[in-house]
Structures are given as C-alpha cells and as structure tokens.
Design a protein around this motif. Structure first.
Motif, PDB file in Angstrom:
ATOM      1  N   GLY A 103       0.818  -1.209   0.000  1.00 43.31           N
ATOM      2  CA  GLY A 103       0.000   0.000   0.000  1.00 43.31           C
ATOM      3  C   GLY A 103       0.852   1.259   0.000  1.00 43.31           C
ATOM      4  N   LEU A 104       1.908   1.254   0.807  1.00 43.09           N
ATOM      5  CA  LEU A 104       2.796   2.417   0.857  1.00 43.09           C
ATOM      6  C   LEU A 104       3.471   2.651  -0.489  1.00 43.09           C
ATOM      7  CD1 LEU A 104       4.521   1.948   4.339  1.00 43.09           C
ATOM      8  CD2 LEU A 104       2.807   3.669   3.721  1.00 43.09           C
ATOM      9  N   GLN A 105       3.924   1.580  -1.135  1.00 40.21           N
ATOM     10  CA  GLN A 105       4.555   1.745  -2.445  1.00 40.21           C
ATOM     11  C   GLN A 105       3.566   2.292  -3.468  1.00 40.21           C
ATOM     12  OE1 GLN A 105       6.853  -1.500  -4.053  1.00 40.21           O
ATOM     13  NE2 GLN A 105       7.847  -1.928  -2.093  1.00 40.21           N
ATOM     14  N   SER A 106       2.363   1.760  -3.478  1.00 42.99           N
ATOM     15  CA  SER A 106       1.351   2.229  -4.425  1.00 42.99           C
ATOM     16  C   SER A 106       1.047   3.703  -4.194  1.00 42.99           C
ATOM     17  CB  SER A 106       0.068   1.397  -4.277  1.00 42.99           C
ATOM     18  OG  SER A 106       0.319   0.030  -4.518  1.00 42.99           O
ATOM     19  N   ALA A 107       0.858   4.071  -2.933  1.00 40.04           N
ATOM     20  CA  ALA A 107       0.543   5.465  -2.601  1.00 40.04           C
ATOM     21  C   ALA A 107       1.719   6.386  -2.893  1.00 40.04           C
ATOM     22  CB  ALA A 107       0.141   5.573  -1.131  1.00 40.04           C
ATOM     23  N   THR A 108       2.926   5.908  -2.652  1.00 38.12           N
ATOM     24  CA  THR A 108       4.114   6.719  -2.926  1.00 38.12           C
ATOM     25  C   THR A 108       4.240   6.996  -4.412  1.00 38.12           C
ATOM     26  OG1 THR A 108       5.272   5.870  -0.978  1.00 38.12           O
ATOM     27  CG2 THR A 108       6.633   6.801  -2.735  1.00 38.12           C
ATOM     28  N   ARG A 109       3.988   5.986  -5.232  1.00 37.28           N
ATOM     29  CA  ARG A 109       4.028   6.194  -6.679  1.00 37.28           C
ATOM     30  C   ARG A 109       2.987   7.236  -7.090  1.00 37.28           C
ATOM     31  NH1 ARG A 109       7.244   2.225  -8.898  1.00 37.28           N
ATOM     32  NH2 ARG A 109       7.572   0.402  -7.556  1.00 37.28           N
ATOM     33  N   ALA A 110       1.798   7.129  -6.518  1.00 39.26           N
ATOM     34  CA  ALA A 110       0.746   8.107  -6.819  1.00 39.26           C
ATOM     35  C   ALA A 110       1.178   9.507  -6.409  1.00 39.26           C
ATOM     36  CB  ALA A 110      -0.550   7.708  -6.117  1.00 39.26           C
ATOM     37  N   LEU A 111       1.704   9.628  -5.198  1.00 44.36           N
ATOM     38  CA  LEU A 111       2.139  10.923  -4.673  1.00 44.36           C
ATOM     39  C   LEU A 111       3.239  11.519  -5.545  1.00 44.36           C
ATOM     40  CD1 LEU A 111       1.855  12.897  -2.219  1.00 44.36           C
ATOM     41  CD2 LEU A 111       3.734  11.618  -1.173  1.00 44.36           C
ATOM     42  N   ARG A 112       4.209  10.721  -5.911  1.00 48.69           N
ATOM     43  CA  ARG A 112       5.343  11.212  -6.695  1.00 48.69           C
ATOM     44  C   ARG A 112       4.965  11.566  -8.124  1.00 48.69           C
ATOM     45  NH1 ARG A 112       9.795   6.977  -4.082  1.00 48.69           N
ATOM     46  NH2 ARG A 112       9.875   8.048  -2.056  1.00 48.69           N
ATOM     47  N   GLU A 113       3.834  11.048  -8.587  1.00 51.55           N
ATOM     48  CA  GLU A 113       3.339  11.427  -9.915  1.00 51.55           C
ATOM     49  C   GLU A 113       2.422  12.646  -9.861  1.00 51.55           C
ATOM     50  OE1 GLU A 113       1.689   8.321 -12.317  1.00 51.55           O
ATOM     51  OE2 GLU A 113       3.372   6.970 -11.950  1.00 51.55           O
ATOM     52  N   GLY A 114       2.219  13.186  -8.666  1.00 52.92           N
ATOM     53  CA  GLY A 114       1.402  14.383  -8.541  1.00 52.92           C
ATOM     54  C   GLY A 114      -0.089  14.133  -8.428  1.00 52.92           C
ATOM     55  N   ALA A 115      -0.476  12.924  -8.027  1.00 53.98           N
ATOM     56  CA  ALA A 115      -1.894  12.603  -7.874  1.00 53.98           C
ATOM     57  C   ALA A 115      -2.504  13.398  -6.721  1.00 53.98           C
ATOM     58  CB  ALA A 115      -2.069  11.102  -7.620  1.00 53.98           C
ATOM     59  N   ASP A 116      -3.807  13.631  -6.814  1.00 58.48           N
ATOM     60  CA  ASP A 116      -4.485  14.359  -5.737  1.00 58.48           C
ATOM     61  C   ASP A 116      -4.739  13.438  -4.550  1.00 58.48           C
ATOM     62  OD1 ASP A 116      -6.864  12.894  -6.183  1.00 58.48           O
ATOM     63  OD2 ASP A 116      -7.800  14.488  -7.341  1.00 58.48           O
ATOM     64  N   ILE A 117      -5.258  14.011  -3.482  1.00 57.97           N
ATOM     65  CA  ILE A 117      -5.402  13.289  -2.216  1.00 57.97           C
ATOM     66  C   ILE A 117      -6.312  12.065  -2.339  1.00 57.97           C
ATOM     67  CG2 ILE A 117      -7.262  14.788  -1.374  1.00 57.97           C
ATOM     68  CD1 ILE A 117      -6.009  14.491   1.447  1.00 57.97           C
ATOM     69  N   ASP A 118      -7.367  12.157  -3.157  1.00 63.29           N
ATOM     70  CA  ASP A 118      -8.263  11.010  -3.314  1.00 63.29           C
ATOM     71  C   ASP A 118      -7.519   9.831  -3.925  1.00 63.29           C
ATOM     72  OD1 ASP A 118     -10.101  12.952  -2.519  1.00 63.29           O
ATOM     73  OD2 ASP A 118     -11.678  12.158  -3.794  1.00 63.29           O
ATOM     74  N   TRP A 119      -6.736  10.094  -4.965  1.00 65.06           N
ATOM     75  CA  TRP A 119      -5.974   9.014  -5.599  1.00 65.06           C
ATOM     76  C   TRP A 119      -4.921   8.453  -4.649  1.00 65.06           C
ATOM     77  CZ3 TRP A 119      -7.880   6.320  -9.108  1.00 65.06           C
ATOM     78  CH2 TRP A 119      -8.536   6.841 -10.231  1.00 65.06           C
ATOM     79  N   VAL A 120      -4.236   9.309  -3.920  1.00 68.53           N
ATOM     80  CA  VAL A 120      -3.177   8.839  -3.022  1.00 68.53           C
ATOM     81  C   VAL A 120      -3.771   7.954  -1.928  1.00 68.53           C
ATOM     82  CG1 VAL A 120      -1.428   9.539  -1.345  1.00 68.53           C
ATOM     83  CG2 VAL A 120      -1.638  10.773  -3.516  1.00 68.53           C
ATOM     84  N   VAL A 121      -4.841   8.405  -1.303  1.00 66.01           N
ATOM     85  CA  VAL A 121      -5.468   7.604  -0.244  1.00 66.01           C
ATOM     86  C   VAL A 121      -6.080   6.340  -0.835  1.00 66.01           C
ATOM     87  CG1 VAL A 121      -7.307   7.577   1.489  1.00 66.01           C
ATOM     88  CG2 VAL A 121      -5.755   9.531   1.329  1.00 66.01           C
ATOM     89  N   GLY A 122      -6.673   6.445  -2.021  1.00 65.71           N
ATOM     90  CA  GLY A 122      -7.197   5.250  -2.691  1.00 65.71           C
ATOM     91  C   GLY A 122      -6.105   4.231  -2.957  1.00 65.71           C
ATOM     92  N   ALA A 123      -4.946   4.698  -3.415  1.00 66.47           N
ATOM     93  CA  ALA A 123      -3.821   3.788  -3.665  1.00 66.47           C
ATOM     94  C   ALA A 123      -3.326   3.166  -2.366  1.00 66.47           C
ATOM     95  CB  ALA A 123      -2.690   4.541  -4.364  1.00 66.47           C
ATOM     96  N   LEU A 124      -3.255   3.963  -1.317  1.00 66.52           N
ATOM     97  CA  LEU A 124      -2.801   3.455  -0.018  1.00 66.52           C
ATOM     98  C   LEU A 124      -3.719   2.358   0.508  1.00 66.52           C
ATOM     99  CD1 LEU A 124      -0.808   3.863   2.426  1.00 66.52           C
ATOM    100  CD2 LEU A 124      -2.553   5.416   3.363  1.00 66.52           C
ATOM    101  N   LEU A 125      -5.028   2.536   0.318  1.00 68.96           N
ATOM    102  CA  LEU A 125      -6.019   1.653   0.945  1.00 68.96           C
ATOM    103  C   LEU A 125      -6.657   0.663  -0.020  1.00 68.96           C
ATOM    104  CD1 LEU A 125      -7.817   4.268   3.244  1.00 68.96           C
ATOM    105  CD2 LEU A 125      -5.851   2.802   3.770  1.00 68.96           C
TER     106      LEU A 125
END
Length: 201
Positions: free
Chosen positions: A58-80
């Motif tokens: 989950g952390l890796q997925s969310a980190t990739r989202a964050l580093r690509e500039g995804a918004d908070i919904d995508w980052v939390v969605g990727a994390l969870l």
C-alpha cells in the motif's frame, strides 16, 4: 451508560434513534484511527509468497501516486486499495472500495472496486483464466483510469528495494479524507472522470 428501550429495531422511538446518533459520533470520528491501525497490522505480516508486507504494498502504491502528482483522493485510494485483504481475501477489492466510498470521488472508489479484475491482465493466463476479463468494462468512463492505476501503481509495487514514503507521510491525508462529510455530493462527484495524472514526457 444510557441505552435504547427496544430489543427489536422496529420498536425503537425517535428518542432511541437520537440517542444512537449521538452515541455513534465518537465512533465515526475515530474511523481514521481504525484504518491506520489496520494498515499497521498489515505491516506485521508478509503477504503469503510475496517479498513485502501488505502495508508496504500500500505504501509503495501510494508513494508512486504521490510522486506522480496525484491528488489526495488518488493517493489515499492507492494506499487503501487492499485494506480489505485481511477480512475479505476473495473480494478484497469490493470490500476496500466500500471502506473509502463515502469519502472519495466516485471514480476512485470505482477503480478500487474493480482493480482485482483489471489486475488479471498480468497473471490470469498462468491459471488458464481470462486475462482480458476487464474488457466487459471497456465502455465504462473509468476504464482507462483503472487500467492506468493497475499498470502504474498497483502491479509495480511489490519491490523490496523501492524506497517508499512512511505511513506517517500519509497519515494526515488519511485523516483529512475520513474527516469529510460522508457521501458529500461535492466530494463524490458521480460520473466525473479525471483519470490519473499525466506522466511527464
């Protein structure tokens, strides 16, 4: 502690249900705490056969989202997106989607709900399953977002050498999302498709 008067819900009064609404407020407020505790619990177990823990995935997925500039919904969605693995391994995608659905864009919840079938593209052939099962959704407005989510963030996030952000990085985002009013139309934005952030050339 004061309790309701009924033993069957159909016999409850307005006073009973007002009491319950008030009593449940602290439980609702603590939703983010329970989510974060479950993520930490998932950090204690390596996914069977994988090289990393469920939390690290989950952390890796969310980190990739964050580093690509995804918004908070995508980052939390990727994390969870796999938060349901522990209780519902056979339908974890739908379980996980229901955890976040009241608090994120409909697009993100839909992608989390369907990522399981989209992920089959990568492995189904090894079980003689239909690797293109996702094609039944090819006309859905969120199809491409789900395909991109799986390709860019989910299937790529099983790497023990990837340097992901810590859970503490994402904790304020989780709290912000779960502090939202549930099913707020301004947040849910049904039928809106923004897709994942465009990759830099």
């Amino acid at each position: 502690m004061k309790t309701v008067s009924f033993t069957q819900m159909k016999d409850g009064t307005k006073e009973d249900y007002d009491l319950l609404a008030e009593a449940e407020k602290p439980f609702h407020v603590a939703t983010a705490d329970r989510i974060l505790a479950e993520l930490k619990r998932q950090g204690e177990d390596t996914m069977t056969g994988y090289k990393i823990t469920r939390m690290e995935h989950g952390l890796q997925s969310a980190t990739r989202a964050l580093r690509e500039g995804a918004d908070i919904d995508w980052v939390v969605g990727a994390l969870l997106h796999d938060i349901g693995d522990g209780l519902a391994p056979q339908n974890h995608d739908r379980f996980s989607a229901e955890v976040i659905r009241p608090f994120v864009r409909d697009e993100v919840a839909w992608v989390v709900e369907h990522h399981g079938i989209f992920q089959m593209l990568y492995y189904a052939k090894h079980y003689n399953w239909d690797e293109n099962a996702r094609d039944r959704f090819k006309d859905h407005p969120h199809f491409q977002a789900c395909a991109d989510f799986c390709e860019r963030w989910d299937q790529a996030s099983f790497d023990p050498d990837y340097k992901s952000e810590t859970l503490e990085t994402f904790e304020p985002m989780v709290r912000e999302v779960f502090d939202r009013k549930a099913y707020d139309p301004a947040v849910i934005q049904e039928s809106v498709s923004t897709g994942l952030p465009k990759l830099a050339k």
